[in-house]
Design an enzyme around this catalytic site. Structure first.
Site, mmCIF file in Angstrom:
data_model
loop_
_atom_site.group_PDB
_atom_site.id
_atom_site.type_symbol
_atom_site.label_atom_id
_atom_site.label_comp_id
_atom_site.label_asym_id
_atom_site.label_seq_id
_atom_site.Cartn_x
_atom_site.Cartn_y
_atom_site.Cartn_z
ATOM 1 N N HIS A 98 0.857 -1.194 0.000
ATOM 2 C CA HIS A 98 0.000 0.000 0.000
ATOM 3 C C HIS A 98 0.887 1.235 0.000
ATOM 4 O O HIS A 98 1.918 1.268 0.672
ATOM 5 C CB HIS A 98 -0.926 0.007 1.214
ATOM 6 C CG HIS A 98 -2.140 0.849 1.014
ATOM 7 N ND1 HIS A 98 -3.307 0.369 0.433
ATOM 8 C CD2 HIS A 98 -2.382 2.148 1.268
ATOM 9 C CE1 HIS A 98 -4.207 1.328 0.378
ATOM 10 N NE2 HIS A 98 -3.665 2.439 0.864
ATOM 11 N N ASP B 105 -13.849 2.743 6.977
ATOM 12 C CA ASP B 105 -12.885 3.420 6.095
ATOM 13 C C ASP B 105 -13.572 3.914 4.822
ATOM 14 O O ASP B 105 -13.227 4.968 4.295
ATOM 15 C CB ASP B 105 -11.711 2.504 5.738
ATOM 16 C CG ASP B 105 -10.621 3.279 4.990
ATOM 17 O OD1 ASP B 105 -10.146 4.291 5.540
ATOM 18 O OD2 ASP B 105 -10.266 2.912 3.862
ATOM 19 N N ARG C 208 -12.814 12.515 4.669
ATOM 20 C CA ARG C 208 -11.501 13.187 4.815
ATOM 21 C C ARG C 208 -11.103 13.854 3.502
ATOM 22 O O ARG C 208 -10.578 14.965 3.492
ATOM 23 C CB ARG C 208 -10.435 12.148 5.206
ATOM 24 C CG ARG C 208 -10.538 11.696 6.655
ATOM 25 C CD ARG C 208 -9.670 10.454 6.893
ATOM 26 N NE ARG C 208 -8.270 10.703 6.661
ATOM 27 C CZ ARG C 208 -7.436 9.809 6.107
ATOM 28 N NH1 ARG C 208 -7.866 8.608 5.741
ATOM 29 N NH2 ARG C 208 -6.179 10.097 5.931
ATOM 30 N N SER D 69 -6.454 4.256 8.416
ATOM 31 C CA SER D 69 -7.107 4.031 7.129
ATOM 32 C C SER D 69 -6.405 2.913 6.359
ATOM 33 O O SER D 69 -7.041 1.966 5.874
ATOM 34 C CB SER D 69 -7.078 5.349 6.329
ATOM 35 O OG SER D 69 -7.449 5.120 5.001
ATOM 36 N N LYS E 30 -7.795 -1.447 6.255
ATOM 37 C CA LYS E 30 -8.083 -2.173 4.993
ATOM 38 C C LYS E 30 -7.245 -3.439 4.891
ATOM 39 O O LYS E 30 -7.742 -4.493 4.501
ATOM 40 C CB LYS E 30 -7.737 -1.286 3.783
ATOM 41 C CG LYS E 30 -8.755 -0.197 3.494
ATOM 42 C CD LYS E 30 -8.492 0.489 2.170
ATOM 43 C CE LYS E 30 -7.427 1.536 2.183
ATOM 44 N NZ LYS E 30 -7.703 2.722 2.960
#
Ligand code: URA
Length: 430
Positions: free
Chosen positions: A82, A161, A168, A183, A187
């Protein structure tokens, strides 16, 4: 409990308790707390921050807001990557099919555009027909068939999320390390990854421009991941210029296809290979490595795997394969005003220019133009001549071309003297 009390508490910098964090997350996803009050809490957090324990508690509360997946891969651990967010960062589109072609299992849950940065889901959804909101059964079937799937948060999987991410994005509350940590990791924990490579961006196009702040984010992410028994390493990589040349959804899919076919920009290919080798190492797939990944890019295996995912998720793979994705109606060339060398690019401004062209969102309800974006032809350190094109804008109906032009003109610094470009990879924290 009352949300106003939590807003007041965070406003004066008091740490929130586990009960308070769980209550706020639950009440928000049930619809008992309206967006405007959650936005106020997020802004108080943005200014006051979350301590290490609050960030871990928020991560857990967000995971527990929905279901979690588990995997028993034929080899190694379920693994993922990520990024903390960048401009032109299309790595996931190439990396997931590539590492799956090398034998890994990647249940990838990604995000949409956030702030000035692009999002994997928006890029994928620029492919006609492709769906990223998948039922648990469909997601599992695609992972089991192809070794990977690329999905979104849903009402069942990390719903907290799904909602907080969009809020956000529309309220200027993205760039807080505690919120970013919760966040990203909510996930990854919920999707069932047991190993995770983080691409922590630093520079003018990242949420944190300096190395110290990027390091602190990497350290916090690794600490929370390790508490949740996710093996995690982080690379701090450069975002002082876009990754590759393309910024914008369809344009980035096209550039990803070049990379998946053994070509594409050098920086993009290099980062994919470094992150991919690290994913294989962390997943415990001994014997695989960079050389194997290079071969899978060059012989078309990764490309084939990507097209199979496009088809499995409802997309028009034939059109992607033929290079037949829709193009923007208009193109505007941007040229250099003077001779010299590219000394700096305000990469955040390029991301904002892409949003002005409708490649991303300013509000929750904005609809993206998938064909909109920028192609940046020059890199830091390159020589330019007066009147030479360094960038082009690609746009259609509803684009604010004047705003985009102002942003890109102001984004470029040209110097008289040649200078050295920053390294692509600043640090590797294992
Ligand atoms: N990626 C995410 O998923 N969340 C963030 O907050 C930033 C990057």
């Amino acid at each position: 409990m009352r949300i106003l009390d939590l807003i007041e508490a965070k406003k004066i910098g008091r740490a929130l308790s586990s009960e308070e964090i769980r209550w706020a997350v639950g009440a928000y996803i049930r619809g008992d707390v309206p967006d405007y009050q959650m936005a106020a809490l997020l802004m108080a957090i943005r200014w006051r921050g979350l301590d290490a324990s609050e960030a871990a508690l928020l991560t857990r509360a967000m995971v527990d807001s929905g279901d979690s997946y588990t995997w028993t891969p034929p080899t190694g651990l379920a693994v993922d990557k990520h990024s903390t967010g960048g401009v032109g960062d299309k790595v996931s589109l190439i990396l997931a099919p590539l590492v799956a072609a090398a034998g890994a299992t990647i249940p990838m849950i990604s995000g949409r555009g956030l702030g000035h940065t692009g999002g994997t889901l928006d890029k994928l959804e620029s492919i006609p027909g492709l769906r990223t909101t998948l039922s648990a059964a469909r997601f599992r079937a695609v992972v089991e068939k192809l070794g990977f799937a690329m999905g979104a948060q849903t009402e069942a999987l990390v719903p907290a999320d799904r909602l907080l991410y969009a809020l956000r994005d529309a309220t200027g509350t993205v760039d807080d390390s505690g919120l970013i940590t919760a966040s990203i990791l909510s996930k990854k924990i919920a999707e069932g990854a047991r190993a995770l490579v983080l691409d922590v961006k630093v520079g003018s196009g990242a949420f944190f421009a300096d190395l110290e702040a990027a390091r602190a984010l990497a350290t916090r992410l690794r600490a929370v991941a390790s508490e949740s028994h996710v093996a995690c390493s982080a690379l701090i990589t450069d975002m002082n210029q876009p990754l590759g040349c393309a910024i914008g959804n369809t344009l980035e899919v096209e550039e990803s296809m070049q990379c998946l076919s053994g070509g594409g920009p050098d920086d993009l290919r290099e980062l994919v290979l470094v992150l991919g080798a690290e994913m294989l190492r962390l997943a415990g797939l001994a014997g695989e490595g960079r050389a194997r990944l290079e071969q899978l890019l060059d012989d078309g295996s990764a490309r084939e795997r990507f097209l199979a995912m496009v088809e499995a998720q409802g997309g028009d793979a034939g059109r992607v394969d033929r290079g037949g994705l829709p193009r923007a109606a208009s193109r505007t060339s941007v040229t250099a005003a003077t001779d010299g060398y590219i000394a700096a690019i305000d990469c955040r401004a390029l991301g904002l220019a892409a949003i002005a062209l409708r490649a991303g969102r300013d509000t929750l309800d904005d609809v993206i133009d998938p064909t909109a974006g920028l192609i940046v032809d020059k890199r830091l350190g390159d020589e330019v001549r007066t009147g030479e094109e360094w960038l082009s804008l690609h746009h259609g109906a509803g684009a604010d071309v004047d705003r985009a032009l102002n942003l890109v003109h102001a984004a470029l610094t040209i110097s008289d003297d040649p200078l050295e470009a920053p390294p692509l990879i600043h640090e590797h924290i294992r």
